[in-house]
Enzyme design. Structure first.
Site, PDB file in Angstrom:
ATOM      1  N   GLU A  25      11.052  -2.702   2.889  1.00  0.00           N
ATOM      2  CA  GLU A  25       9.794  -2.224   3.481  1.00  0.00           C
ATOM      3  C   GLU A  25       8.838  -3.393   3.530  1.00  0.00           C
ATOM      4  O   GLU A  25       8.552  -3.991   2.493  1.00  0.00           O
ATOM      5  CB  GLU A  25       9.140  -1.211   2.545  1.00  0.00           C
ATOM      6  CG  GLU A  25       9.499   0.216   2.715  1.00  0.00           C
ATOM      7  CD  GLU A  25       8.782   0.997   1.608  1.00  0.00           C
ATOM      8  OE1 GLU A  25       7.534   0.987   1.566  1.00  0.00           O
ATOM      9  OE2 GLU A  25       9.478   1.571   0.771  1.00  0.00           O
ATOM     10  N   ASP A  37      -3.345   2.113  -1.208  1.00  0.00           N
ATOM     11  CA  ASP A  37      -2.589   1.343  -2.176  1.00  0.00           C
ATOM     12  C   ASP A  37      -3.402   1.176  -3.445  1.00  0.00           C
ATOM     13  O   ASP A  37      -4.628   1.214  -3.415  1.00  0.00           O
ATOM     14  CB  ASP A  37      -2.245  -0.023  -1.585  1.00  0.00           C
ATOM     15  CG  ASP A  37      -1.094   0.074  -0.590  1.00  0.00           C
ATOM     16  OD1 ASP A  37       0.017   0.359  -1.048  1.00  0.00           O
ATOM     17  OD2 ASP A  37      -1.328  -0.087   0.619  1.00  0.00           O
TER      18      ASP A  37
END
Ligand SMILES: Cc1ncc(COP(=O)(O)O)c(C=O)c1O
Lengths: 244, 413
Positions: A33, A44
């Site tokens: 990824e 995040d």
């Protein structure tokens, strides 16, 4: 189980990224990824958030193309993790570009929460280019949305274990895995966000998860340029995922 | 009619609406990108509370000890048909109210204080810390802590501290400590006082102080509203109401309640969300979060220590005018409630202080109960609703979130 490794591209800089990426290829893993740097990666956690800045400063599309190509030649499927703002303008070009680079699909962490009305439009646009949208669900995603989005996509599903990456709040793993499994029994479900040790990997395996995605826990060794500890970390993941 | 056993009315599980929402809830966000305020929650909340905050489960078992305490403090609370109010309004329908004022501390706040204190004690914590505006939450926290054999410290918004000495006394009677906020006890309090030594305080400042104090001392912080766990605990109100209506052979056409942070309204209405029942949330006109607020990520505390939530908000630095309904002086509203309002599932009203005081009088004179100034806002909406010719024949149920006996001292004659 499967293993997915996440890197913000190209953290910490081009040269080190290439070294660590090549280092990773010595290990067994299924999916790569690559996070495309963005200004405010708000879903995040603090560890990955920090990586976006230097990755942004060092971004190179040519290098990205080469990286994807090399990963594919080493039998990895490659996905991008990209925030929705990248699709806002010139969406078609952006998607065609991803496809031409060799990406199999994209995870868009803010799509279902902040751009909910646009969800199926994006799925359709991606399908048109032969890219899959990897649905990103969490424990806060309502049942109906999980069913609807699962019904319109067909690749694997990314399920966040935690409210954001690199953080550990208490969760009942069993409950979470059973719930998502019962909502999409036919799909491969990979768990990520906050996976950082053998215990949780073991727990997920025992609960019947199809795989794990790991990012934050690789960053400290990249930050300090410590290749040995990078290898040890991935080795631990490999053992947890593919071992007995 | 026979009296139904209390145990039959009290649910054994709390209901969490998140898996049933029409859209995903946006997750909490860090205010300061360099820090993780979500991680900070690990330090200040009991683990079980944090787990419930992010759970995918539709139901959470209520521990037996908490059920026992619920029964002790007066649950289930009565669901009463307000016949006198119907008559005086000439309403050709039915009005019921769920009387959360009938709990030991006089409001719904005890419903979440008990489990939060219980989980804190189970983790070996000696003291819990919180803030209070109107004083209801502080009172509930103090009792819940005492019933669980732990201590409590409560930062009380300075104006309330000065205007409501009875609240302080009750909290003290329960064994809690109160401090006027802004205080000298925390860094944030000192900062505010340095700028303005006479600062009257706000709920946002008091939250910031309580969180800082809990962090510094290693105590646990108790959340009074807004957060999902609180809404889940408060679902006991709506679940009881459903069962009581069932036993009476009634069904609600419309639910009405008042909104500060959104906990009593959400707890009351969410268990009905899958039905066709109309829902109306009433805020104070002086704190017009629904008509003038934006649906956006915003801070829940003024100092920005806690994660941001996506909600209707007037901005965390909004200083509400001082109205009697201290519990409605909050800039935001719970994320799940905000989402359902934005989706149109829940309607909103805003009621002025004047109208709410009128409603307080009407209710006191007809039903004999002095409603809290917060709850009086809901009553004002009920009265308007029942006066509307279109609504004749309907069954209206409202949540009387608390009684107002302890607020009377501040109300002008
Ligand atoms: C009696 C009463 N009703 C309502 C409220 C408003 O809070 P919430 O919207 O969380 O129920 C409060 C808050 O202090 C209160 O004391």
């Amino acid at each position: 189980m499967k293993l997915a490794l996440y890197f913000t591209f190209p953290y910490p800089n081009r040269e080190s990224f290439i070294r660590f990426f090549h280092g990773s290829l010595n290990h067994k893993y299924d999916y790569l990824e690559l996070g495309i740097p963005t200004e405010f990666p708000y879903y995040d956690g603090p560890i990955i958030r920090k990586t976006h800045k230097s990755a942004g400063e060092n971004y190179s599309e040519n290098l990205l193309r080469e990286t994807v190509k090399e990963a594919i030649s080493k039998k990895r499927k490659v996905y991008t993790l990209v925030y929705y703002n990248h699709f806002k303008k010139d969406r078609k070009d952006f998607l065609q570009n991803l496809k031409s680079m060799g990406f199999s699909g994209a995870i868009v962490p803010d799509l279902l929460t902040d751009f909910f009305p646009e969800r199926f439009e994006l799925v359709d646009a991606m399908n048109e280019e032969g890219l899959s949208l990897i649905p990103f669900f969490t424990s806060s995603t309502p049942d109906k949305i999980i069913r609807d989005v699962t019904g319109r996509t067909d690749d694997w599903i990314y399920h966040g274990l935690q409210p954001s990456t690199g953080i550990r709040v208490p969760v009942s793993t069993d409950l979470m895995v059973n719930r998502i499994r019962s909502l999409c029994p036919e799909r491969e479900i990979i768990f990520g966000f906050g996976i950082n040790g053998p215990e949780i990997i073991h727990e997920l395996k025992a609960s019947g998860a199809d795989g794990i995605a790991v990012g934050s826990s690789l960053i400290p060794s990249m930050e300090t340029d410590d290749m040995d500890s990078f290898h040890r970390e991935i080795h631990m993941l490999e053992e947890g995922v593919y071992g007995e | 009619m026979y009296k139904i056993a209390d145990e039959e009315i009290i649910p054994r599980r709390w209901y969490n609406i998140v898996p049933d929402l029409p859209e995903p809830l946006s997750p909490p966000r860090d205010h300061d990108p360099e820090k993780s305020s979500i991680d900070l929650l690990n330090k200040i909340l009991p683990k079980e509370i944090l787990r419930q905050e992010f759970t995918s489960s539709r139901y959470e078992d209520i521990p037996d000890e908490v059920i026992e305490q619920y029964l002790q403090i007066g649950r289930p609370t009565p669901l009463v048909r307000a016949v006198n109010l119907e008559r005086i309004l000439g309403f050709r329908g039915k009005i019921f109210f769920k009387n959360e004022g009938a709990t030991a501390t006089g409001s719904h706040k005890i419903n979440t204080a008990l489990p939060q204190a219980y989980y804190a004690r189970k983790e070996g914590v000696e003291e819990v810390v919180t803030e209070t505006g109107a004083g209801q939450w502080g009172t509930a926290t103090a009792l819940a802590a005492t019933l669980n054999n732990i201590r409590s410290t409560i930062f009380m918004v300075r104006v309330s501290y000065e205007q409501k000495p009875l609240r302080k006394k009750i909290i003290k009677l329960y064994g809690g400590n109160t401090y006027a906020s802004p205080s000298n006890l925390t860094e944030y309090g000192r900062k505010v006082l340095a700028k303005d030594p006479g600062h009257p305080g706000t709920l946002g400042i008091a939250i910031s102080e309580a969180v800082q104090y809990a962090l510094e001392k290693g105590y646990k912080y108790m959340m009074g509203s807004v957060e999902n766990t609180v809404i889940t605990h408060q679902s006991i109100i709506g679940q009881e109401t459903r069962r009581q209506l069932e036993f009476m052979g009634e069904s609600a056409d419309t639910l009405i309640g008042c909104v500060g942070g959104g906990s009593n309204f959400s707890g009351f209405s969410f268990p009905f969300v899958e039905s066709e029942t109309e829902m109306i949330a009433t805020a104070a006109s002086e704190v017009p979060k629904f008509s003038k607020g934006d649906y956006k990520y915003d801070l829940i505390d003024t100092a920005g220590i806690m994660p941001e939530l996506k909600m209707f908000s007037l901005g965390s630095d909004f200083v509400p005018p001082s109205i009697y309904a201290g519990g409605l002086r909050y800039h935001g509203a719970a994320p799940a409630l905000s989402l359902l309002i934005r989706e149109g599932r829940i309607k909103t009203e805003e009621v002025t202080e004047e109208k709410s005081m009128e409603a307080m009088g009407i209710f006191a004179r007809t039903q004999g109960i002095v409603p809290a100034p917060e709850s009086s806002h809901a009553i004002a909406t009920v009265i308007d609703y029942c006066k509307n010719p279109e609504n004749q024949g309907k069954t209206v149920v409202f949540n009387l979130s608390g009684h107002g006996l302890l607020d009377l001292s501040i109300i002008r004659d």
